[in-house]
Write a protein that holds these residues in place. Structure first.
Motif, PDB file in Angstrom:
ATOM      1  N   GLN A  42       0.611  -1.406  -0.074  1.00 39.22           N
ATOM      2  CA  GLN A  42       0.028   0.130   0.118  1.00 39.22           C
ATOM      3  C   GLN A  42       0.909   1.359  -0.090  1.00 39.22           C
ATOM      4  O   GLN A  42       0.433   2.007  -0.916  1.00 39.22           O
ATOM      5  CB  GLN A  42      -0.949   0.033   1.121  1.00 39.22           C
ATOM      6  CG  GLN A  42      -2.316  -0.884   1.124  1.00 39.22           C
ATOM      7  CD  GLN A  42      -2.928  -0.255  -0.266  1.00 39.22           C
ATOM      8  OE1 GLN A  42      -3.480   0.789  -0.419  1.00 39.22           O
ATOM      9  NE2 GLN A  42      -3.551  -1.156  -0.979  1.00 39.22           N
ATOM     10  N   TYR A  71      -1.121  -4.828  -6.161  1.00 40.58           N
ATOM     11  CA  TYR A  71      -2.606  -5.096  -5.779  1.00 40.58           C
ATOM     12  C   TYR A  71      -2.400  -6.818  -6.011  1.00 40.58           C
ATOM     13  O   TYR A  71      -3.269  -7.530  -5.321  1.00 40.58           O
ATOM     14  CB  TYR A  71      -3.450  -4.445  -6.985  1.00 40.58           C
ATOM     15  CG  TYR A  71      -3.725  -3.171  -6.412  1.00 40.58           C
ATOM     16  CD1 TYR A  71      -4.552  -2.726  -5.044  1.00 40.58           C
ATOM     17  CD2 TYR A  71      -3.717  -2.111  -7.262  1.00 40.58           C
ATOM     18  CE1 TYR A  71      -4.834  -1.458  -4.966  1.00 40.58           C
ATOM     19  CE2 TYR A  71      -3.830  -0.622  -6.905  1.00 40.58           C
ATOM     20  CZ  TYR A  71      -4.588  -0.607  -5.566  1.00 40.58           C
ATOM     21  OH  TYR A  71      -4.958   0.714  -5.219  1.00 40.58           O
ATOM     22  N   GLU A  74      -1.535  -8.284  -3.091  1.00 43.55           N
ATOM     23  CA  GLU A  74      -2.663  -8.339  -1.968  1.00 43.55           C
ATOM     24  C   GLU A  74      -3.766  -9.118  -2.190  1.00 43.55           C
ATOM     25  O   GLU A  74      -4.615  -8.997  -1.371  1.00 43.55           O
ATOM     26  CB  GLU A  74      -3.006  -6.700  -1.793  1.00 43.55           C
ATOM     27  CG  GLU A  74      -1.525  -5.777  -1.119  1.00 43.55           C
ATOM     28  CD  GLU A  74      -2.161  -4.557  -0.818  1.00 43.55           C
ATOM     29  OE1 GLU A  74      -3.048  -3.807  -1.683  1.00 43.55           O
ATOM     30  OE2 GLU A  74      -1.722  -3.969   0.363  1.00 43.55           O
ATOM     31  N   LYS A  76      -5.933  -8.282  -4.282  1.00 40.59           N
ATOM     32  CA  LYS A  76      -6.693  -7.382  -5.091  1.00 40.59           C
ATOM     33  C   LYS A  76      -7.035  -7.345  -6.590  1.00 40.59           C
ATOM     34  O   LYS A  76      -6.361  -6.462  -7.111  1.00 40.59           O
ATOM     35  CB  LYS A  76      -6.704  -5.839  -4.463  1.00 40.59           C
ATOM     36  CG  LYS A  76      -6.820  -5.773  -2.869  1.00 40.59           C
ATOM     37  CD  LYS A  76      -6.551  -4.492  -2.346  1.00 40.59           C
ATOM     38  CE  LYS A  76      -6.799  -4.444  -0.803  1.00 40.59           C
ATOM     39  NZ  LYS A  76      -6.386  -3.253  -0.397  1.00 40.59           N
ATOM     40  N   GLU A  79      -8.541  -4.376  -8.975  1.00 39.68           N
ATOM     41  CA  GLU A  79      -7.561  -3.213  -8.748  1.00 39.68           C
ATOM     42  C   GLU A  79      -6.307  -3.443  -9.879  1.00 39.68           C
ATOM     43  O   GLU A  79      -5.847  -2.967 -10.295  1.00 39.68           O
ATOM     44  CB  GLU A  79      -7.030  -2.807  -7.399  1.00 39.68           C
ATOM     45  CG  GLU A  79      -8.327  -2.368  -6.722  1.00 39.68           C
ATOM     46  CD  GLU A  79      -9.034  -3.298  -5.964  1.00 39.68           C
ATOM     47  OE1 GLU A  79      -9.030  -4.605  -6.210  1.00 39.68           O
ATOM     48  OE2 GLU A  79      -9.819  -2.851  -5.018  1.00 39.68           O
TER      49      GLU A  79
END
Length: 586
Positions: A42, A71, A74, A76, A79
């Motif tokens: 992040q 991303y 993570e 995600k 994204e």
């Protein structure tokens, strides 16, 4: 993703890329990369997004790709896909967008967006990336069920996908199979439907095993039996002993012996016996001329068959219910290739992924020598394919020259030689795979290697243990590692107990064929006990490394031969298994 990250960081930090941006941009970009190396995704995303907002910034597609990677790490994936799509579409002329496509496809796979993943297959033009990505896509798709594959196949005009679905359908029990779809795929693909019945599994109090061997005798009494082929007698003895061992574990097996007499007409009559339809497992046959008849019977009835001694892949080709107790040459080579490369990558873990020092350190190379037989060439080719698929580097790949082999191999191995002027070995990290089973050629190869003072580890087939001109102490000194499918420690308590019981019963030392027969029935008897007589699909789907009685492990994940290949090494004069079992052994 290891392959991708090493590759993408190579171009992300090239001098040319840095030269395009201003100092502040490069500093922010470098800091963002450092945060990603530390797993601080992040904060890295914030820094890289700030970098892209700088006036005159030129590294946006690189930053977007790194953000997509952050991303992805993570989990995600939406994204990740947004940023990667932006890098690809907004910067259409960007020279490095192939790597962004690779990562985008990987993200689609993780998100189970299979249609999007397949679409990218035709859009990636870099040959190496396309090959790597294609293998990843079809590995993921092959794990899906027939019902999951059907809509994906309907939405994509893809021959390889249709072929995958076709074979998945063939593996289903007949009563569950969509025959209309199977016939449609057969017509469209031009593939003939061979009758492959998959038996619906049934668990029993007692299983019937047909032993189909060339006894050449009128009696199959294990105590009195003496046959034309002594090794057949030994196999059968081992099978009968395994029957006793299984009974102690409440696995009840009824053995029915059939003498093929190595006569196809006689064998055909045996297979037409109505009693054969009640059989749960066939052990045999042994000879190639008998094989097609039993393969056809297995395909048409769904009754599994297993060969106790051969490693010939022809036994399992086009016969989905056939198994080999040992490992094929292809599996031996593939197993070594994957294992050596995995060891190299573990050694590199001291450096962060993408670090320039890590890239420089990944310089281990392997030298491959192979003989002239089909088996030797299969081993070498399978090794090369598996090793290179994981990023391994082959320095030399050479068939043994029967005329001037020693001299040519000395030249080939020269980069591994001891340098007198520097008093060091030029390359102390290399591997050597000697896929040679002829004794004269094997000795010439290892002599050429040792004459140079090399310290490279050599890997050889199990046949080397039979060589009379190469002692065990010499092999230990030469750091020779032996690829030995179904090896077991004959100094273990179990082995010593088995040998003592055999000697007391038969007044003789057990041969290797006794062990083969014993381990085959013991292992597949336990498989019958676990899954029932329709064990084929469950066995192929299992990741489990199951223990034999003497043999360290068996694994048939997506295969029909044993995928566990021990690497044996001499340690203080004794053979030791240096190959860890990847999963817990039952």
């Amino acid at each position: 993703m290891r392959y991708f990250y090493t590759l993408i960081l190579t171009f992300l930090f090239s001098i040319n890329a840095f030269a395009q941006g201003g100092k502040t941009e490069v500093e922010k970009y470098t800091y963002g990369k450092q945060l990603i190396d530390q797993g601080k995704y992040q904060p890295a995303i914030v820094v890289l997004q700030d970098m892209m907002g700088l006036k005159g910034a030129t590294l946006q597609p690189y930053a977007l790709t790194l953000i997509g990677y952050a991303y992805y790490q993570e989990g995600k994936f939406a994204e990740a896909q947004n940023n990667l799509n932006k890098a690809i579409t907004t910067y259409a002329d960007w020279d490095e967008k192939e790597q962004a496509k690779y990562l985008l496809g990987s993200s689609y796979l993780k998100a189970k967006k299979y249609n999007e993943s397949l679409k990218l297959l035709s859009e990636i033009t870099d040959a190496n990336l396309q090959k790597e990505y294609s293998a990843m896509v079809y590995q993921e798709l092959s794990a899906l069920s027939v019902e999951e594959l059907k809509p994906i196949c309907e939405a994509n005009d893809n021959e390889e996908l249709a072929t995958l679905l076709f074979h998945k359908l063939l593996e289903q029990p007949k009563e569950e199979r969509d025959e209309a779809l199977l016939n449609k795929l057969s017509t469209n693909l031009g593939i003939e439907i061979n009758k492959h019945v998959v038996r619906k599994s049934e668990k029993k109090d007692k299983y019937t095993v047909a032993v189909v061997l060339p006894f050449f005798t009128e009696t199959t009494d294990g105590d009195a039996l003496r046959v034309k082929n002594e090794f057949v007698y030994n196999i059968y003895q081992g099978i009968l002993i395994a029957q006793e061992y299984l009974a102690k574990r409440e696995v009840n097996i009824d053995i029915v012996a059939y003498d093929t007499k190595r006569d196809t007409t006689h064998l055909k009559g045996l297979l037409e016996d109505p009693k054969m339809m009640n059989v749960d497992l066939i052990v045999g046959p042994l000879y190639a001329d008998m094989l097609p008849l039993v393969q056809q019977f297995s395909n048409e009835t769904g009754i599994p068959m297993v060969n106790p001694i051969s490693n010939n892949s022809a036994i399992i080709e086009n016969t989905s219910n056939a198994f080999i107790a040992s490992s094929t040459p292809e599996t031996i080579g593939k197993s070594l290739g994957k294992r050596l490369r995995a060891q190299e990558l573990v050694a590199l873990e001291q450096y962060p992924e993408g670090d320039s020092l890590r890239i420089q350190a990944d310089t281990v190379q392997t030298y491959v020598v192979f003989g002239h037989s089909t088996k030797e060439k299969q081993m070498a080719a399978a090794f090369k394919e598996a090793y290179e698929a994981e990023g391994g580097k082959i320095a030399a790949y050479q068939e043994f020259d029967p005329v001037d082999g020693f001299t040519l191999l000395q030249e080939m191995f020269d980069p591994l030689a001891y340098d007198d002027s520097l008093e060091v070995v030029k390359d102390s990290t290399a591997h050597v795979f000697i896929a040679v089973t002829n004794e004269v050629e094997a000795l010439s190869t290892v002599s050429a290697l040792l004459s140079l003072g090399t310290v490279a580890s050599a890997y050889v087939p199990q046949e080397w243990l039979k060589y009379k001109q190469l002692s065990y102490s010499q092999m230990e000194t030469a750091q020779i590692n032996i690829l030995y499918p179904n090896w077991f420690d004959d100094d273990s308590f179990r082995a010593k107990t088995f040998i003592a019981e055999y000697q007391e019963k038969f007044n003789n030392q057990p041969s290797g064929f006794v062990y083969d027969g014993f381990e085959t029935l013991f292992t597949f008897g336990m498989i019958l006990h676990e899954y029932g007589n329709g064990f084929v699909q469950d066995l192929k789907a299992s990741d489990q490394f199951r223990k034999g009685y003497l043999t360290p492990a068996y694994n048939y994940k997506d295969a029909q031969d044993n995928q566990y290949v021990p690497i044996i090494q001499f340690v203080d004069g004794d053979l030791k298994n240096t190959t860890p079992i990847e999963e817990k052994v039952n």
